[in-house]
Scaffold this motif. Structure first.
Motif, mmCIF file in Angstrom:
data_model
loop_
_atom_site.group_PDB
_atom_site.id
_atom_site.type_symbol
_atom_site.label_atom_id
_atom_site.label_comp_id
_atom_site.label_asym_id
_atom_site.label_seq_id
_atom_site.Cartn_x
_atom_site.Cartn_y
_atom_site.Cartn_z
ATOM 1 N N PRO A 1 55.619 63.379 11.405
ATOM 2 C CA PRO A 1 57.175 63.945 11.597
ATOM 3 C C PRO A 1 57.795 63.260 12.688
ATOM 4 C CG PRO A 1 55.519 65.445 11.157
ATOM 5 C CD PRO A 1 54.580 64.242 11.206
ATOM 6 N N ALA A 2 57.113 62.960 13.925
ATOM 7 C CA ALA A 2 57.557 62.540 14.973
ATOM 8 C C ALA A 2 58.212 61.011 14.713
ATOM 9 C CB ALA A 2 56.598 62.453 16.103
ATOM 10 N N ARG B 1 67.102 68.006 9.201
ATOM 11 C CA ARG B 1 67.852 69.235 9.689
ATOM 12 C C ARG B 1 67.436 69.880 10.966
ATOM 13 N NH1 ARG B 1 66.965 73.375 5.018
ATOM 14 N NH2 ARG B 1 65.073 72.027 5.222
ATOM 15 N N TRP B 2 66.001 69.388 11.336
ATOM 16 C CA TRP B 2 65.542 69.918 12.630
ATOM 17 C C TRP B 2 66.154 69.441 13.840
ATOM 18 C CZ3 TRP B 2 62.920 66.468 15.483
ATOM 19 C CH2 TRP B 2 62.338 65.161 14.945
ATOM 20 N N LYS B 3 66.807 68.346 13.498
ATOM 21 C CA LYS B 3 67.402 67.506 14.736
ATOM 22 C C LYS B 3 68.750 68.008 15.141
ATOM 23 C CE LYS B 3 65.504 63.093 15.260
ATOM 24 N NZ LYS B 3 65.925 61.692 15.610
ATOM 25 N N PRO B 4 68.911 68.005 16.451
ATOM 26 C CA PRO B 4 70.306 68.568 17.006
ATOM 27 C C PRO B 4 71.435 67.767 16.394
ATOM 28 C CG PRO B 4 68.981 67.750 18.677
ATOM 29 C CD PRO B 4 68.095 67.546 17.699
ATOM 30 N N ALA B 5 72.542 68.058 16.075
ATOM 31 C CA ALA B 5 73.644 67.150 15.405
ATOM 32 C C ALA B 5 74.147 66.421 16.966
ATOM 33 C CB ALA B 5 74.777 67.863 14.857
ATOM 34 N N PHE C 1 56.966 72.080 18.390
ATOM 35 C CA PHE C 1 57.198 70.729 17.394
ATOM 36 C C PHE C 1 58.576 71.170 16.970
ATOM 37 C CE2 PHE C 1 52.638 71.977 17.080
ATOM 38 C CZ PHE C 1 52.128 70.907 17.685
ATOM 39 N N PRO C 2 59.561 69.993 17.471
ATOM 40 C CA PRO C 2 60.915 70.193 16.941
ATOM 41 C C PRO C 2 61.236 70.416 15.631
ATOM 42 C CG PRO C 2 60.303 68.077 17.859
ATOM 43 C CD PRO C 2 59.343 68.640 17.941
ATOM 44 N N TRP C 3 60.372 69.737 14.791
ATOM 45 C CA TRP C 3 60.544 69.730 13.389
ATOM 46 C C TRP C 3 60.207 70.890 12.713
ATOM 47 C CZ3 TRP C 3 57.861 65.913 15.808
ATOM 48 C CH2 TRP C 3 56.296 66.283 15.609
ATOM 49 N N VAL D 1 51.835 65.935 13.489
ATOM 50 C CA VAL D 1 52.500 65.380 14.628
ATOM 51 C C VAL D 1 53.069 64.086 14.735
ATOM 52 C CG1 VAL D 1 52.381 65.434 16.931
ATOM 53 C CG2 VAL D 1 51.165 67.258 15.639
ATOM 54 N N ALA E 1 56.551 71.703 24.667
ATOM 55 C CA ALA E 1 55.738 70.864 23.676
ATOM 56 C C ALA E 1 55.600 71.482 22.254
ATOM 57 C CB ALA E 1 54.181 70.967 24.401
ATOM 58 N N LEU F 1 53.046 66.524 22.930
ATOM 59 C CA LEU F 1 52.875 67.326 21.518
ATOM 60 C C LEU F 1 51.479 67.001 20.897
ATOM 61 C CD1 LEU F 1 56.034 66.365 19.625
ATOM 62 C CD2 LEU F 1 55.534 68.407 20.798
ATOM 63 N N TYR G 1 65.617 76.346 14.588
ATOM 64 C CA TYR G 1 64.734 75.287 15.068
ATOM 65 C C TYR G 1 64.800 75.253 16.659
ATOM 66 C CZ TYR G 1 64.300 73.424 10.400
ATOM 67 O OH TYR G 1 63.848 73.120 9.042
ATOM 68 N N HIS H 1 65.632 73.238 18.769
ATOM 69 C CA HIS H 1 66.886 72.430 19.517
ATOM 70 C C HIS H 1 68.155 73.800 19.488
ATOM 71 C CE1 HIS H 1 68.301 71.800 15.435
ATOM 72 N NE2 HIS H 1 69.623 71.590 15.775
#
Lengths: 292, 292
Positions: free
Chosen positions: B206-207, B282-286, A115-117, B203, A113, B185, A158, A160
């Motif tokens: 961003p989501a 940028r916070w997302k996994p490639a 926050f991924p961002w 939350v 839980a 979340l 981050y 991930h």
């Protein structure tokens, strides 16, 4: 608790700091009196998750709740946290009925839980920031807790980019940074591998030891519950209610891997399993019945 | 030296050079494949254009109706160097882009704001849901003539038709995005002390951004369609006007040339959007296997 419980959950949070010194220490940390919760399923039927729950958690006590999978253990936690309201009975925290989210409660969820961002540091800062703490102070407190869970070097990463165990540490730091009186944990380590799990259990005990908070730890792993808790609550197959409560008299401080090997541990395990095993069997038979 | 003492060292060295060779060979194979892909792409383009040109010159297809690549190229050159009948080419592109961009921004802002609002507030969703569905069921491109009547030949009518085309996909994605936010979340944020407003801004939004961004890609194409169709129906400037003017003079090459210009404009806009997305996520996994 001096806060006005009738206000909405967001409104209640400001009163947290003032209420701290005037805490009434005579009443138990958590008390459930005949609490029950029924959900309306999408098809319109009424599904009872928990019923007739009577449970008391003393201040500074570590209580583990075990029961067969899907029996409604998590629902108990959502009732205490104020995320859900009971349909029957009463839920008291520090002697006051729960209405809305209590700012003195911390919750560690089963799934991720975080926050991924947000970066790791920003995730740990989230709680204090949400509660109106100034940015600089929030950062300082967050750094302190990151250091305690050993993630100082990962502050700018981050989620991930972290392993499952590291993400759980972030979640622990993010919860502890709010300095909760009551810590609710919903199978927090169930997604981790066995070794990481033992490690995290030890870390949890260390973190908890300094806080004096009361913990309700839900798990389906009996070994984990005995190794961690002062009191193990066995729940029945769903709709869940308390079946039996066992006191764990193993000395603290404990190391999870070592305590498992003690003869007393095995004794306790056998005793509780004779109670829990029956409920697990009932659940399994029901599941088989559904599958057939 | 006994041979059995020499052999392990020799073997490691041999293995090392072997591994290095294989690494090199693999790198070469990757380069080779990239070249092959680009070469094949060029070949396909050359083949299609070549066949087209050849068929048109030998009279297999009627060059008056179908034109040919060389004529289209001449037309683009002429427009670029000497301007169009409606004014310089740059001005036409600028008008279309301006209308599309303006309409896109208004449509996106309105779509995101209303989408999030309806996604977050149950009451609004219940009240406005049916109306949105009805409006969405309309073939909105037929509104372009009405906008022409309302707002005249200028850019305003094109902006309006771009807005109605852009709004709905963005709205539905934002709505869905706000609805599908991970419940854990939201629960976590509330436990950490976030107010409803903070849950929305820190939350839910961003989501929902990845949902919204998917729609941004598609919707910029819609904005261009809105602007072009608006211009086609009636305008004083723009690429759509070039199309209708060319059509009016039976200049097939002109229609194609306008299409080519439009395609380039759309591709550049898409590239810009992708660039922006990369910065924002940028916070997302490639994702493995994609080069986006």
């Amino acid at each position: 608790m001096s806060s006005d419980p009738s206000s909405d959950p967001s409104g209640a949070r400001q009163s947290a700091p003032q209420s701290a010194p005037s805490r009434d220490t005579s009443s138990p940390a958590i008390e459930l009196r005949g609490a029950g919760k029924a959900f309306r399923t999408p098809s319109g039927a009424l599904h009872t998750a928990v019923r007739d729950l009577d449970l008391t958690v003393g201040r500074g006590e570590f209580v583990a709740v075990v029961g067969p999978t899907g029996c409604g253990k998590s629902t108990t936690l959502t009732l205490v946290s104020g995320l859900e309201e009971p349909t029957e009975g009463e839920v008291l925290v520090a002697g006051e009925a729960v209405r809305g989210i209590n700012p003195d409660v911390g919750f560690v969820f089963q799934q991720d839980a975080v926050f991924p961002w947000r970066t790791v540091l920003s995730n740990v800062m989230a709680g204090p920031r949400f509660r109106g703490v100034a940015r600089a102070e929030a950062r300082e407190r967050a750094r302190d807790w990151l250091a305690r869970v050993g993630l100082t070097a990962f502050a700018d990463r981050y989620p991930h980019q972290l392993s499952g165990g590291q993400r759980k540490r972030v979640a622990l730091a993010a919860t502890f940074v709010n300095d909760p009186d009551i810590l609710l944990m919903d199978e927090p380590f169930s997604a981790l591998d066995v070794q990481t799990r033992a490690l995290m259990s030890d870390e949890l005990l260390d973190l908890w030891a300094g806080t004096g908070s009361s913990v309700v730890f839900v798990t389906h792993d009996l070994e984990e519950s005995i190794a961690l808790a002062d009191k193990v609550v066995v729940m029945t197959a769903g709709p869940a209610t308390v079946k039996e409560v066992f006191t764990i008299d193993l000395p603290r401080p404990r190391k999870v891997e070592e305590v498992r090997l003690q003869p007393r541990f095995v004794e306790i395990y056998r005793e509780i399993w004779s109670s829990l095993g029956e409920e697990v069997r009932i659940t399994r038979e029901r599941g088989a019945g559904h599958a057939a | 030296m006994p041979p059995e003492l020499v052999s392990p060292a020799v073997r490691t060295r041999a293995a090392k050079t072997g591994a290095a060779d294989r690494t090199k060979a693999r790198a070469r194979a990757v380069r080779h494949r990239t070249l092959l892909v680009y070469g094949s792409r060029l070949a396909v383009l050359a083949l299609v254009l070549g066949l087209w040109e050849w068929f048109a010159r030998t009279g297999v297809i009627d060059p008056f109706n179908f034109s040919m690549p060389s004529k289209i190229w001449d037309q683009i050159k002429q427009w670029t160097l000497h301007g169009t009948a409606q004014g310089p080419l740059g001005e036409q592109i600028w008008y279309t882009l301006y209308e599309a961009l303006f309409g896109w921004i208004i449509g996106v802002v309105a779509g995101v704001v209303l989408g999030i609002a309806l996604g977050r507030v149950r009451f609004l969703a219940d009240v406005f849901g049916p109306y949105v569905k009805v409006l969405n069921a309309l073939p909105r491109i037929v509104l372009a003539p009405i906008f022409l009547i309302w707002f005249g030949l200028g850019p305003a009518s094109k902006v309006a038709s771009a807005v109605v085309l852009v709004f709905f996909p963005v709205f539905f994605n934002a709505f869905q995005g706000a609805r599908e936010v991970d419940r854990n979340l939201v629960a976590n944020a509330r436990i950490l002390g976030a107010s409803n407003r903070r849950v929305t801004f820190q939350v839910v939004i961003p989501a929902a951004t990845s949902w919204i961004f998917t729609s941004l890609h598609v919707s910029f194409g819609f904005a261009l369609i809105g602007a072009i169709v608006g211009e086609y129906i009636g305008a004083t400037k723009g690429i759509g006007l070039l199309v209708s003017a060319s059509q009016g003079t039976f200049n097939a090459a002109g229609v194609y040339a306008a299409m080519v210009i439009l395609a380039v404009v759309a591709l550049v806009a898409e590239g810009l959007l992708t660039f922006l997305e990369k910065r924002l996520f940028r916070w997302k996994p490639a994702q493995p296997g994609t080069n986006r």
